[in-house]
Scaffold this motif. Structure first.
Motif, short mmCIF file in Angstrom:
data_model
loop_
_atom_site.label_atom_id
_atom_site.label_comp_id
_atom_site.label_asym_id
_atom_site.label_seq_id
_atom_site.Cartn_x
_atom_site.Cartn_y
_atom_site.Cartn_z
N SER A 1 -4.95 4.34 1.75
CA SER A 1 -3.88 4.33 0.98
C SER A 1 -4.43 4.94 -0.82
N ARG B 1 -5.97 -0.21 3.20
CA ARG B 1 -6.07 -0.12 1.72
C ARG B 1 -6.92 1.10 1.23
N GLN C 1 0.94 -1.08 -0.07
CA GLN C 1 0.02 0.07 -0.07
C GLN C 1 1.02 1.28 -0.11
#
Length: 800
Positions: free
Chosen positions: A457, A454, A186
């Motif tokens: 990111s 996630r 990430q």
């Protein structure tokens, strides 16, 4: 002036192609500022300056058009007056701007507390672009929800629950590598692993724990089968004990006192107690009384209570009556015992007597052997066809052979650095390890943590950058009393309150879907209310979580807010280090999730309990936690309600006032606490007024105010007790004689003092010297919090 103007004209004539300065408002990253640009002169341009609201142009160069030898007098005068006209216009514009600004600031004084709460229309970060415009809360919210919706939460929960991940095992080592690799893929600024070697307790396969009947002659007889030799109590004392059996309900102090009052003494006996809850480190699951909601964790754990009342050992079983009897939902097997641990810190209540979990089947066999008085109606369960008796019953011999071994545990960290305050961290964490499948215990939290990593990111890749740093942590050793997080906290005890803004725990996030609870510090209550209004209910279509709550109880905080449980990693952040923390949980309606801390805590059982709504509930938790993180990491001013503790003290004072007459009869008073509370209220109001009247774009002031706000929780850690002796020093949520809850418990002895005379010194009754010490410790801490919050430390005449 005319001479200077003439020199300027001659300089322009000498330049073959001169330039001019244009001041124009700049859109985009530097919007709102004036920018100087150099533009080439054009032939035939106007001589006189152009005036418009958005642009100021200087006089055109004289050499850019044919000279006019004979200028009429009024034209020459107009040219000479042009600079003055420009200055006059600027002065008028500046004055009008200042008048408007003052009027606007004055109107904000009436905004009150709402100024500290960010609404949907607030501009979060004007110097960043999003969709070619300013970055508003609605933009951030839309971006977050868009990327969160692209995840696969359910698959991650299922796959994680299938993996072996006991702390220190080979399976945990493999999972640690996989999660670190996932974080490294990430867009994070830093990813690292922190390893600790800790002493963990495990069963001894060569010498399993046993339970035997003992006859009247003291001879060890038949062994009672413990169905699963892997089920045990980490941190239980080892050894063997023998004693008569007594039924003690949940093993609370009031249960043991009631037992004595009914003529059954716990001293020297084995106690049979029911767990029916999440952990042995915390009280049993029930709707807390108002006073319990204000002072969590003060009564100790079941085994420590038994030890304090002189018991030899404890057998803990899951009572079926404590769980849901709804036929469509699965229930715990009667052969299943419940794994449980105690706090890993000796001074926080590590017991010195053996304890062992047993199944409901074994408990039923034991209960049938009990004689003596019939247990109270509220103590009755559903294991027997006849009423439960208190005992005593036959003698038993309990042998506990758990062994302690040095074990490596690994905490995994991932960080997104903040733009303006990178040294201030908003921390979010989840337990990674599990004793069994651990679907609800840790798989859900781990999956949500990975999805949030996630999602944020992806937001970073699309231009998002928080003001403060975001620190994502996957904890190891959670099933041993949050030992992974405790080790980390101990390592940074002296500085963490200077760095960590808030801790958000994802443990135990989904245990049902009927009720929503937020176990939290009071500082976060107002922010939680705001975010609840932004998250859709997972099981009430068309309603937000807030609307779902107030539909059943208009007093939303009475329905939602709970104290931090001692078995949560969030508890240590607040009570041990002084960092505000929160843990969210969806739960069944007044019933415990039956499979927690058992080998039946599987993905399939969790899915059945939620009747197929697991993905929706987990998504709601992720939305709630994520939007909370955005507010905490991206608001210019920290949205922590530092005035809330004044209300907390007031509620406690309401309980203390009950004993004011008894104290007055002894020549004692609670006036010190009242005065300190008043000082805190005035300090909070003083800080609030300072913030309202300050320049909101002054970064130095903003940081100064944020530092004072983020340390409020730390101010309530008593500086007058040792962390080694009393690790949980928080005067409202901690444990020890320095807490407000302990003072209240001591005052209750005024009504039960057998001597009934002032100055009584009985070790079991009210003690004036102890009361004075408790009151002094409490008052000094509360007064210190007021002084620190005011920030006016150099004014020796400062007196609230």
């Amino acid at each position: 002036m005319e001479r200077l103007w003439g020199l300027f004209q001659r300089a322009q004539q000498l330049s073959p192609r001169s330039s001019q300065t244009v001041y124009q408002r700049v859109e985009g990253p530097r919007k709102g500022h004036l920018e100087e640009e150099e533009e080439d002169g054009e032939e035939g341009a106007e001589t006189l300056a152009h005036f418009c609201p958005m642009e100021l142009r200087g006089p055109e160069p004289l050499g850019s058009r044919p000279r006019q030898p004979n200028l009429i007098p009024w034209a020459a005068a107009g040219r000479r007056a042009a600079p003055y006209l420009v200055l006059t216009a600027l002065l008028i514009f500046t004055g009008a701007f200042l008048l408007g600004y003052v009027a606007f600031r004055g109107s904000c004084q009436a905004c009150g507390d709402s100024v500290l709460v960010v609404s949907e229309d607030v501009n979060y970060e004007p110097d960043l672009d999003f969709h070619q415009g300013r970055l508003y809360w609605s933009d951030l919210q839309a971006m977050f929800l868009q990327f969160l919706g692209e995840g696969r939460l359910e698959d991650t929960i299922r796959q994680t629950s299938l993996r072996e991940r006991v702390a220190g095992s080979a399976g945990m080592a493999a999972l640690t590598q996989d999660i670190r690799a996932a974080l490294s893929r990430q867009k994070l600024d830093h990813v690292w692993t922190d390893t600790h070697y800790v002493g963990l307790q495990f069963p001894d396969p060569a010498h399993p724990n046993t339970l035997h009947w003992v006859d009247e002659a003291g001879k060890v007889g038949e062994q009672l089968p413990l169905e699963d030799p892997d089920v045990y109590c980490p941190y239980s004392a080892i050894g063997n004990v023998t004693g008569e059996l007594v039924y003690a309900h949940y093993g609370r102090p009031e249960d043991l006192q009631d037992l004595r009052a009914r003529g059954v003494d716990p001293v020297g006996r084995l106690l049979l107690v029911r767990v029916g809850v999440i952990s042995f480190a915390q009280k049993h699951f029930r709707r807390p009384r108002q006073e319990d909601r204000l002072r969590p964790g003060i009564q100790g754990n079941t085994v420590t209570n038994a030890q304090d009342f002189g018991a030899q050992g404890v057998l803990i079983y899951p009572e079926p009556a404590d769980f849901s009897q709804d036929p469509p939902k699965p229930s715990l097997s009667s052969q299943q015992a419940v794994y449980g641990h105690f706090p890993p810190v000796a001074s926080s209540g590590l017991p010195s007597i053996p304890a062992q979990p047993i199944s409901a089947d074994i408990a039923s066999r034991l209960l049938r052997k009990l004689k003596g008085p019939v247990a109270p109606q509220e103590w009755q369960g559903s294991l027997l066809g006849s009423p439960y008796h208190l005992g005593p019953g036959p003698r038993l011999r309990l042998v506990v052979n758990n062994h302690r071994t040095s074990t490596p545990i690994n905490n995994i960290f991932g960080c997104i650095e903040g733009r303006s305050e990178p040294d201030h961290y908003v921390v979010i964490g989840a337990q990674r390890d599990a004793w069994g499948p651990g679907a609800a215990k840790s798989a859900v939290g781990t999956a949500i943590l990975l999805e949030l990593v996630r999602t944020f990111s992806s937001m970073v890749s699309n231009g998002f950058r928080p003001r403060r740093s975001l620190l994502f942590i996957s904890w190891d050793g959670g099933d041993f009393g949050s030992v992974g997080s405790t080790e980390w906290l101990e390592g940074y005890l002296s500085v963490l309150h200077l760095k960590a803004v808030v801790y958000v725990s994802l443990d135990n996030a989904v245990l049902g879907d009927d009720k929503f609870h937020a176990k939290t510090s009071p500082l976060l209550t107002s922010l939680i209310e705001s975010v609840l209004k932004q998250v859709d209910s997972p099981n009430h279509s068309g309603q937000t979580l807030y609307e779902q709550v107030v539909f059943t109880n208009p007093s939303w905080d009475a329905e939602v807010i709970r104290p931090l449980p001692m078995d949560s990693s969030a508890y240590s952040f607040t009570a041990f280090v002084g960092v505000p923390a929160v843990e969210f949980s969806f739960m069944e309606d007044d019933q415990a999730y039956p499979f927690l801390h058992t080998k039946e805590d599987t993905y399939e059982n969790l899915h059945k309990v939620l009747q197929g709504r697991l993905p929706a509930v987990a998504q709601a938790v992720a939305q709630l936690a994520g939007q909370l993180l955005i507010r905490l990491s991206h608001d210019r001013l920290l949205p922590l309600d530092f005035g809330r503790y004044g209300d907390v003290v007031l509620r406690h004072i309401g309980n203390l006032n009950e004993f004011s007459g008894d104290l007055k009869a002894r020549g004692l008073t609670l006036q010190w606490v009242y005065s300190a509370r008043g000082d805190y209220i005035r300090a909070a109001e003083k800080l609030r007024q300072e913030i309202y009247s300050s320049e909101e774009r002054d970064e130095r002031l903003t940081r100064m105010y944020n530092v004072r706000i983020m340390r409020v929780e730390f101010y309530f850690l008593s500086q007058y007790v040792s962390p080694a002796d009393s690790p949980f020093r928080h005067i409202f949520m901690g444990r020890g004689d320095h807490t407000l809850g302990a003072l209240l418990d001591h005052l209750r002895l005024l009504r039960s003092n057998s001597s009934g005379t002032p100055g009584a010194t009985s070790s079991t009754g009210f003690q004036e010297s102890r009361f004075r010490r408790q009151l002094a410790l409490l008052t000094w801490t509360l007064q210190g919090a007021a002084n620190a919050l005011s920030g006016d430390v150099w004014n020796i005449d400062n007196n609230f």
